[in-house]
Design an enzyme around this catalytic site. Structure first.
Site, PDB file in Angstrom:
ATOM      1  N   THR A  53      13.547  -2.129  35.364  1.00 37.35           N
ATOM      2  CA  THR A  53      14.064  -2.236  36.733  1.00 37.35           C
ATOM      3  C   THR A  53      15.032  -3.404  36.883  1.00 37.35           C
ATOM      4  N   GLY A  92       6.777  -7.428  34.993  1.00 39.82           N
ATOM      5  CA  GLY A  92       5.640  -8.334  34.941  1.00 39.82           C
ATOM      6  C   GLY A  92       5.700  -9.204  33.694  1.00 39.82           C
ATOM      7  N   GLU A 335       5.953   1.873  38.809  1.00 34.33           N
ATOM      8  CA  GLU A 335       5.871   2.998  37.877  1.00 34.33           C
ATOM      9  C   GLU A 335       6.316   4.293  38.516  1.00 34.33           C
TER      10      GLU A 335
HETATM   11  C1  LIG Z   1     -15.530   1.196  35.562  1.00 38.23           C
HETATM   12  C2  LIG Z   1     -14.589   0.218  34.955  1.00 38.23           C
HETATM   13  C3  LIG Z   1     -13.752  -0.436  36.016  1.00 38.23           C
HETATM   14  C4  LIG Z   1     -13.010  -1.665  35.483  1.00 38.23           C
HETATM   15  C5  LIG Z   1     -12.033  -2.253  36.465  1.00 38.23           C
HETATM   16  C6  LIG Z   1     -12.471  -2.031  37.894  1.00 38.23           C
HETATM   17  C7  LIG Z   1     -11.781  -2.934  38.852  1.00 38.23           C
HETATM   18  C8  LIG Z   1     -10.292  -2.658  38.854  1.00 38.23           C
HETATM   19  C9  LIG Z   1      -9.864  -2.490  40.248  1.00 38.23           C
HETATM   20  C10 LIG Z   1      -8.633  -2.131  40.528  1.00 38.23           C
HETATM   21  C11 LIG Z   1      -7.577  -1.866  39.501  1.00 38.23           C
HETATM   22  C12 LIG Z   1      -6.231  -1.462  40.071  1.00 38.23           C
HETATM   23  C13 LIG Z   1      -5.821  -2.086  41.335  1.00 38.23           C
HETATM   24  C14 LIG Z   1      -5.036  -3.332  41.176  1.00 38.23           C
HETATM   25  C15 LIG Z   1      -3.679  -3.173  40.399  1.00 38.23           C
HETATM   26  C16 LIG Z   1      -2.765  -4.393  40.560  1.00 38.23           C
HETATM   27  C17 LIG Z   1      -1.626  -4.378  39.556  1.00 38.23           C
HETATM   28  C18 LIG Z   1      -0.244  -4.124  40.197  1.00 38.23           C
HETATM   29  C19 LIG Z   1       0.607  -3.201  39.357  1.00 38.23           C
HETATM   30  C20 LIG Z   1       0.672  -3.634  37.946  1.00 38.23           C
HETATM   31  C21 LIG Z   1       1.291  -2.615  37.052  1.00 38.23           C
HETATM   32  C22 LIG Z   1       2.757  -2.423  37.338  1.00 38.23           C
HETATM   33  C23 LIG Z   1       3.439  -1.684  36.197  1.00 38.23           C
HETATM   34  C24 LIG Z   1       4.753  -1.165  36.697  1.00 38.23           C
HETATM   35  C25 LIG Z   1       5.748  -0.997  35.584  1.00 38.23           C
HETATM   36  C26 LIG Z   1       7.004  -0.381  36.104  1.00 38.23           C
HETATM   37  O1  LIG Z   1       7.198  -0.198  37.283  1.00 38.23           O
HETATM   38  S1  LIG Z   1       8.107   0.078  34.877  1.00 38.23           S
HETATM   39  C27 LIG Z   1       9.453   0.822  35.738  1.00 38.23           C
HETATM   40  C28 LIG Z   1       9.033   2.141  36.345  1.00 38.23           C
HETATM   41  N1  LIG Z   1      10.178   2.830  36.831  1.00 38.23           N
HETATM   42  C29 LIG Z   1      10.167   4.140  37.097  1.00 38.23           C
HETATM   43  O2  LIG Z   1       9.152   4.800  37.049  1.00 38.23           O
HETATM   44  C30 LIG Z   1      11.489   4.740  37.445  1.00 38.23           C
HETATM   45  C31 LIG Z   1      11.303   6.035  38.217  1.00 38.23           C
HETATM   46  N2  LIG Z   1      12.476   6.889  38.067  1.00 38.23           N
HETATM   47  C32 LIG Z   1      12.511   7.888  37.120  1.00 38.23           C
HETATM   48  O3  LIG Z   1      11.587   8.130  36.369  1.00 38.23           O
HETATM   49  C33 LIG Z   1      13.759   8.739  37.080  1.00 38.23           C
HETATM   50  O4  LIG Z   1      14.883   7.998  37.490  1.00 38.23           O
HETATM   51  C34 LIG Z   1      13.624  10.004  37.960  1.00 38.23           C
HETATM   52  C35 LIG Z   1      13.253   9.643  39.379  1.00 38.23           C
HETATM   53  C36 LIG Z   1      12.569  10.887  37.349  1.00 38.23           C
HETATM   54  C37 LIG Z   1      14.957  10.724  38.017  1.00 38.23           C
HETATM   55  O5  LIG Z   1      15.395  10.815  36.705  1.00 38.23           O
HETATM   56  P1  LIG Z   1      16.704  11.690  36.409  1.00 38.23           P
HETATM   57  O6  LIG Z   1      17.708  11.402  37.465  1.00 38.23           O
HETATM   58  O7  LIG Z   1      17.108  11.501  35.019  1.00 38.23           O
HETATM   59  O8  LIG Z   1      16.068  13.104  36.497  1.00 38.23           O
HETATM   60  P2  LIG Z   1      16.306  14.272  37.498  1.00 38.23           P
HETATM   61  O9  LIG Z   1      17.763  14.562  37.645  1.00 38.23           O
HETATM   62  O10 LIG Z   1      15.495  14.064  38.727  1.00 38.23           O
HETATM   63  O11 LIG Z   1      15.645  15.422  36.608  1.00 38.23           O
HETATM   64  C38 LIG Z   1      16.264  15.786  35.362  1.00 38.23           C
HETATM   65  C39 LIG Z   1      15.230  16.517  34.536  1.00 38.23           C
HETATM   66  O12 LIG Z   1      14.460  15.533  33.838  1.00 38.23           O
HETATM   67  C40 LIG Z   1      13.093  15.770  34.051  1.00 38.23           C
HETATM   68  N3  LIG Z   1      12.420  14.481  33.967  1.00 38.23           N
HETATM   69  C41 LIG Z   1      12.636  13.392  34.714  1.00 38.23           C
HETATM   70  N4  LIG Z   1      11.840  12.383  34.316  1.00 38.23           N
HETATM   71  C42 LIG Z   1      11.112  12.882  33.289  1.00 38.23           C
HETATM   72  C43 LIG Z   1      10.090  12.314  32.463  1.00 38.23           C
HETATM   73  N5  LIG Z   1       9.653  11.049  32.618  1.00 38.23           N
HETATM   74  N6  LIG Z   1       9.561  13.078  31.493  1.00 38.23           N
HETATM   75  C44 LIG Z   1       9.992  14.359  31.353  1.00 38.23           C
HETATM   76  N7  LIG Z   1      10.940  14.975  32.105  1.00 38.23           N
HETATM   77  C45 LIG Z   1      11.479  14.198  33.059  1.00 38.23           C
HETATM   78  C46 LIG Z   1      13.025  16.387  35.406  1.00 38.23           C
HETATM   79  O13 LIG Z   1      11.801  17.074  35.592  1.00 38.23           O
HETATM   80  C47 LIG Z   1      14.212  17.303  35.353  1.00 38.23           C
HETATM   81  O14 LIG Z   1      13.871  18.425  34.598  1.00 38.23           O
HETATM   82  P3  LIG Z   1      14.502  19.848  35.014  1.00 38.23           P
HETATM   83  O15 LIG Z   1      13.975  20.797  33.978  1.00 38.23           O
HETATM   84  O16 LIG Z   1      14.001  20.129  36.388  1.00 38.23           O
HETATM   85  O17 LIG Z   1      15.999  19.669  34.986  1.00 38.23           O
HETATM   86  C1  LIG Z   2       3.902  -5.052  41.481  1.00 36.27           C
HETATM   87  C2  LIG Z   2       5.110  -4.467  40.800  1.00 36.27           C
HETATM   88  C3  LIG Z   2       5.207  -4.552  39.417  1.00 36.27           C
HETATM   89  C4  LIG Z   2       6.338  -4.025  38.770  1.00 36.27           C
HETATM   90  N1  LIG Z   2       6.429  -4.161  37.411  1.00 36.27           N
HETATM   91  C5  LIG Z   2       7.540  -3.691  36.782  1.00 36.27           C
HETATM   92  C6  LIG Z   2       7.684  -3.853  35.372  1.00 36.27           C
HETATM   93  O1  LIG Z   2       6.828  -4.438  34.707  1.00 36.27           O
HETATM   94  N2  LIG Z   2       8.809  -3.383  34.776  1.00 36.27           N
HETATM   95  C7  LIG Z   2       9.801  -2.750  35.485  1.00 36.27           C
HETATM   96  O2  LIG Z   2      10.795  -2.339  34.885  1.00 36.27           O
HETATM   97  N3  LIG Z   2       9.691  -2.565  36.836  1.00 36.27           N
HETATM   98  C8  LIG Z   2       8.593  -3.023  37.494  1.00 36.27           C
HETATM   99  N4  LIG Z   2       8.468  -2.850  38.842  1.00 36.27           N
HETATM  100  C9  LIG Z   2       9.559  -2.226  39.593  1.00 36.27           C
HETATM  101  C10 LIG Z   2       9.205  -0.814  40.029  1.00 36.27           C
HETATM  102  O3  LIG Z   2       9.183   0.042  38.939  1.00 36.27           O
HETATM  103  C11 LIG Z   2      10.228  -0.358  41.068  1.00 36.27           C
HETATM  104  O4  LIG Z   2      10.089  -1.171  42.197  1.00 36.27           O
HETATM  105  C12 LIG Z   2       9.977   1.096  41.436  1.00 36.27           C
HETATM  106  O5  LIG Z   2      10.371   1.928  40.373  1.00 36.27           O
HETATM  107  C13 LIG Z   2      10.694   1.517  42.718  1.00 36.27           C
HETATM  108  O6  LIG Z   2      12.090   1.367  42.558  1.00 36.27           O
HETATM  109  P1  LIG Z   2      12.927   0.530  43.648  1.00 36.27           P
HETATM  110  O7  LIG Z   2      12.255  -0.759  43.809  1.00 36.27           O
HETATM  111  O8  LIG Z   2      14.342   0.593  43.233  1.00 36.27           O
HETATM  112  O9  LIG Z   2      12.741   1.320  45.006  1.00 36.27           O
HETATM  113  P2  LIG Z   2      13.810   2.302  45.679  1.00 36.27           P
HETATM  114  O10 LIG Z   2      13.995   3.503  44.867  1.00 36.27           O
HETATM  115  O11 LIG Z   2      14.996   1.528  46.095  1.00 36.27           O
HETATM  116  O12 LIG Z   2      12.936   2.776  46.948  1.00 36.27           O
HETATM  117  C14 LIG Z   2      13.303   2.461  48.265  1.00 36.27           C
HETATM  118  C15 LIG Z   2      13.179   3.732  49.087  1.00 36.27           C
HETATM  119  O13 LIG Z   2      14.178   4.658  48.654  1.00 36.27           O
HETATM  120  C16 LIG Z   2      13.605   5.950  48.527  1.00 36.27           C
HETATM  121  N5  LIG Z   2      14.300   6.749  47.513  1.00 36.27           N
HETATM  122  C17 LIG Z   2      14.863   6.309  46.372  1.00 36.27           C
HETATM  123  N6  LIG Z   2      15.377   7.328  45.661  1.00 36.27           N
HETATM  124  C18 LIG Z   2      15.127   8.459  46.376  1.00 36.27           C
HETATM  125  C19 LIG Z   2      15.366   9.844  46.178  1.00 36.27           C
HETATM  126  N7  LIG Z   2      16.005  10.303  45.088  1.00 36.27           N
HETATM  127  N8  LIG Z   2      14.938  10.720  47.113  1.00 36.27           N
HETATM  128  C20 LIG Z   2      14.269  10.286  48.210  1.00 36.27           C
HETATM  129  N9  LIG Z   2      14.015   8.977  48.478  1.00 36.27           N
HETATM  130  C21 LIG Z   2      14.427   8.085  47.560  1.00 36.27           C
HETATM  131  C22 LIG Z   2      12.188   5.655  48.078  1.00 36.27           C
HETATM  132  O14 LIG Z   2      11.328   6.763  48.349  1.00 36.27           O
HETATM  133  C23 LIG Z   2      11.825   4.434  48.921  1.00 36.27           C
HETATM  134  O15 LIG Z   2      11.350   4.883  50.171  1.00 36.27           O
HETATM  135  C24 LIG Z   2       7.358  -3.382  39.524  1.00 36.27           C
HETATM  136  C25 LIG Z   2       7.243  -3.284  40.908  1.00 36.27           C
HETATM  137  C26 LIG Z   2       6.123  -3.811  41.559  1.00 36.27           C
HETATM  138  C27 LIG Z   2       6.019  -3.695  43.038  1.00 36.27           C
END
Ligand SMILES: CCCCCCCC/C=C\CCCCCCCCCCCCCCCC(=O)SCCNC(=O)CCNC(=O)[C@H](O)C(C)(C)COP(=O)(O)OP(=O)(O)OC[C@H]1O[C@@H](n2cnc3c(N)ncnc32)[C@H](O)[C@@H]1OP(=O)(O)O
Ligand SMILES: Cc1cc2nc3c(=O)[nH]c(=O)nc-3n(C[C@H](O)[C@H](O)[C@H](O)COP(=O)(O)OP(=O)(O)OC[C@H]3O[C@@H](n4cnc5c(N)ncnc54)[C@H](O)[C@@H]3O)c2cc1C
Length: 572
Positions: A53, A92, A335
């Site tokens: 991100t 993170g 995520e």
């Molecule tokens: C009993 C034991 C108990 C023990 C413990 C108990 C107690 C514990 C208690 C509580 C625990 C929990 C609570 C507390 C937690 C606190 C922690 C806080 C959080 C910490 C962790 C944070 C980690 C976060 C890390 C991150 O955020 S990393 C970054 C993440 N970013 C994203 O996810 C980005 C999202 N965006 C995308 O994935 C893509 O941009 C999109 C939105 C999918 C769009 O992609 P694109 O534009 O390329 O695709 P489309 O045009 O929409 O589609 C094209 C085709 O591609 C297919 N597609 C898309 N993505 C995928 C994919 N990943 N895999 C496969 N195919 C994919 C899509 O379907 C389309 O296909 P088509 O056939 O339709 O064309």
């Molecule tokens: C606690 C925490 C930990 C994180 N850890 C990591 C990490 O370790 N590594 C990492 O890489 N990232 C991490 N992130 C970032 C996280 O993955 C992004 O914040 C998340 O993917 C959302 O993207 P954004 O912030 O750009 O939100 P945006 O996409 O800008 O979302 C803003 C608004 O826009 C809307 N929107 C965006 N696109 C569309 C669409 N196509 N259609 C409709 N609505 C749309 C959303 O629904 C939302 O309401 C973390 C975030 C948090 C909060």
């Protein structure tokens, strides 16, 4: 180790090393690369962040601005942050903890862009932990919760890394700069699919924690008079308290079982993909995206219901509930932001619906879309029968998917471009996808309680919990079931009365059901949810440790209050 590091003193965040950085090496590195980095990561000889991100882009991965430009003359990639918005932001551990990061960057070679790929970049010295040359690092500042974790920022000023630092299990760049295509461009996203799947268990655990706290406290807390002159009852005797907590308790079990299915599916489909069979990837992506979105959203709302059910003490950090809510709220955004993820599921459902309209027999979690009759068969249904309840949820989902897809087709027939038709139907699409995931969770819950190897008396309790979860869903979304007459008003009334019966049925087992999560007090970190129930003594001890109580008269009195009071008195 991780917990120790995390709690040692704010600013140490090693969670993402385990749940994102190390799995990315496991899933996206070649065998050669694993030999170089995997053991180092597993032994915490290096600490990593997952840097995808950016300040300007999180959801739209294809819009990321960080570049990795291949230089064949030195066989290196040049990692660069060309704009302010390309600054990596949120990862993170990136701010102060990690000395390595997998950096998602737009790959350029021979003047052409091949989209986002992952690159291993060392960001801090292993000698003195100072940022490496060309790397600027920092923490992004206080957040809603999890402030012990140094979510950070990173900028790269033409940082050179060896060609071999591109994670090349799927796509490759040869020494001369030739790009070798992966079997699917989405394999670069595979670790996000994995992590979304793990969020289903995190949601279940979070909701299990919150319901453990609230149910136990609701047995300790006595309040008001149910009948004049009688002793104050446990607040769990109030039906409204049961109506708040037991559906959340049932959802915790439902999500726990859904995470079992998710884990099994992920293993089997990625196993097939290892052998080159990519056919399951689309279903895996749709299921993980939908389940992540649905379970984390219900969990965040459910934790706040539990917090409110504990009254004032629920609002205190002593309860552990505000921190849980903050964590679960993060899961709704991280995520893959929930709306965007549910739209991904909707995209898959629309595709599957079109295929079934064209005569293809659907399989997997969407098989019901082909089988469900479009015309409702109204009638007096047995609303306590699990099969009836599952069928109702599948009919609702199939109807809503069909409606959303037909609306979209209608918009395009009016001449709208597909993208515009998609956008103008996206609220309908989201609701249809939510109904689809909800029907999956209900079906999976029912199948699990019917097949899991447990004592029959336990099966009876789990069956009641599954009925409670399903009946709650039907009564909360009654309009969806009534819309085409599939359920009648009488069915909904029957569902409501069965739900009331289930609340009373679950009440005697409520404490056992939360104890079964086996969450140690050290994990719960809640005075209200203590296993020994000694809430009030420990609440007082907890409060006395408040930093504000270090002195009897706080320094702010002398600095602010005393002169203020004095000046006001002087005016009398
Ligand atoms: C009993 C034991 C108990 C023990 C413990 C108990 C107690 C514990 C208690 C509580 C625990 C929990 C609570 C507390 C937690 C606190 C922690 C806080 C959080 C910490 C962790 C944070 C980690 C976060 C890390 C991150 O955020 S990393 C970054 C993440 N970013 C994203 O996810 C980005 C999202 N965006 C995308 O994935 C893509 O941009 C999109 C939105 C999918 C769009 O992609 P694109 O534009 O390329 O695709 P489309 O045009 O929409 O589609 C094209 C085709 O591609 C297919 N597609 C898309 N993505 C995928 C994919 N990943 N895999 C496969 N195919 C994919 C899509 O379907 C389309 O296909 P088509 O056939 O339709 O064309
Ligand atoms: C606690 C925490 C930990 C994180 N850890 C990591 C990490 O370790 N590594 C990492 O890489 N990232 C991490 N992130 C970032 C996280 O993955 C992004 O914040 C998340 O993917 C959302 O993207 P954004 O912030 O750009 O939100 P945006 O996409 O800008 O979302 C803003 C608004 O826009 C809307 N929107 C965006 N696109 C569309 C669409 N196509 N259609 C409709 N609505 C749309 C959303 O629904 C939302 O309401 C973390 C975030 C948090 C909060």
């Amino acid at each position: 180790m991780a917990a120790a590091l995390q709690t040692l003193g704010g600013g140490i965040g090693i969670t993402l090393h385990w749940i994102a950085f190390t799995p990315t090496i496991e899933q996206q590195a070649t065998e050669e690369q694993k030999k170089k980095w995997l053991k180092l990561a597993q032994d915490v000889a290096i600490v990593g962040a997952y840097a995808q991100t950016e300040m300007g882009h999180g959801t739209f991965v294809r819009g990321l601005e960080t570049t990795a430009t291949y230089d064949p003359s030195t066989q290196e990639f040049v990692i660069n942050s060309p704009t302010l918005t390309s600054t990596k932001w949120w990862p993170g551990g990136l701010g102060k903890t990690a000395n390595h990061a997998t950096v998602m960057a737009q790959l350029y070679t021979r003047g052409k862009c091949y989209g986002p790929h992952n690159f291993m970049v060392q960001i801090r010295s292993l000698e003195n932990h100072q940022p490496c040359p060309g790397v600027t690092l920092g923490d992004i500042g206080p957040k809603m919760e999890s402030n012990g974790n140094d979510n950070g920022f990173a900028r790269f000023d033409h940082v050179r890394i060896p060609r071999e630092n591109m994670l090349m299990k799927f796509a490759r760049v040869e020494a001369d700069g030739t790009y070798v295509q992966p079997p699917s461009s989405k394999l670069a996203y595979s670790n996000m699919v994995y992590l979304r799947g793990t969020f289903v268990m995190s949601a279940a655990q979070a909701l299990a924690s919150a319901t453990t706290i609230a149910v136990r406290y609701s047995c300790v807390r006595r309040q008001s008079e149910m009948k004049p002159g009688e002793p104050e009852p446990q607040i769990l005797e109030y039906q409204t308290q049961q109506y708040k907590l037991f559906p959340q308790l049932a959802a915790a079990y439902a999500f726990w079982f859904a995470s079992w299915f998710m884990t099994q599916q992920h293993g089997s489909i990625t196993g097939s993909m290892e052998k080159g069979d990519m056919s399951g990837l689309a279903e895996l992506h749709a299921l993980s995206a939908g389940l992540k979105s649905y379970t984390t959203a219900v969990t965040a709302r459910g934790i706040d219901v539990c917090r409110m059910a504990c009254g004032g003490h629920g609002y205190s950090h002593a309860s552990g509930l505000p921190a849980l809510f903050g964590g679960a709220a993060a899961l709704c955004t991280a995520e893959g932001e929930n709306t965007v993820m549910m739209l991904q599921t909707a995209r898959y459902l629309v595709k599957c619906f079109a295929q079934s309209q064209a005569g293809k027999r659907l399989t997997g979690t969407v098989a019901y879309l082909s089988a469900v009759q479009p015309s409702p068969v109204a009638g007096n249904r047995n609303m306590s029968d699990l099969g009836t309840l599952v069928a109702a949820f599948q009919h609702r989902a199939a109807r809503m998917v069909r409606h959303a897809a037909m609306q979209m087709q209608g918009e395009m027939q009016k001449g709208k471009a597909r993208e515009d038709a998609w956008n103008s139907c996206s609220v309908l699409l989201i609701k249809a996808a939510e109904a689809h995931v909800h029907s999956f969770v209900v079906r999976n819950f029912a199948e699990t309680v019917q097949t899991v190897e447990v004592d029959e008396s336990v099966r009876a309790v789990l069956t009641s919990l599954c009925q409670l979860y399903s009946l709650y869903g039907i009564t909360e979304h009654a309009g969806d079931f009534l819309k085409d007459g599939y359920l009648t008003g009488r069915d909904i009334d029957a569902a409501s009365s069965h739900l009331s019966a289930m609340l009373a049925r679950v009440r005697p087992d409520a404490v056992a059901l939360v104890d079964a999560f086996d969450l140690h007090d050290k994990i719960l970190r809640s005075v209200l949810g203590r296993y020994d129930g000694r809430v009030y003594e420990h609440l007082y001890e907890w409060a006395k440790k408040s930093p504000l109580n270090k002195s009897e008269v706080h320094e702010s009195y002398y600095k602010y209050l005393q002169p203020f009071l004095k000046s006001n008195r002087a005016k009398l």
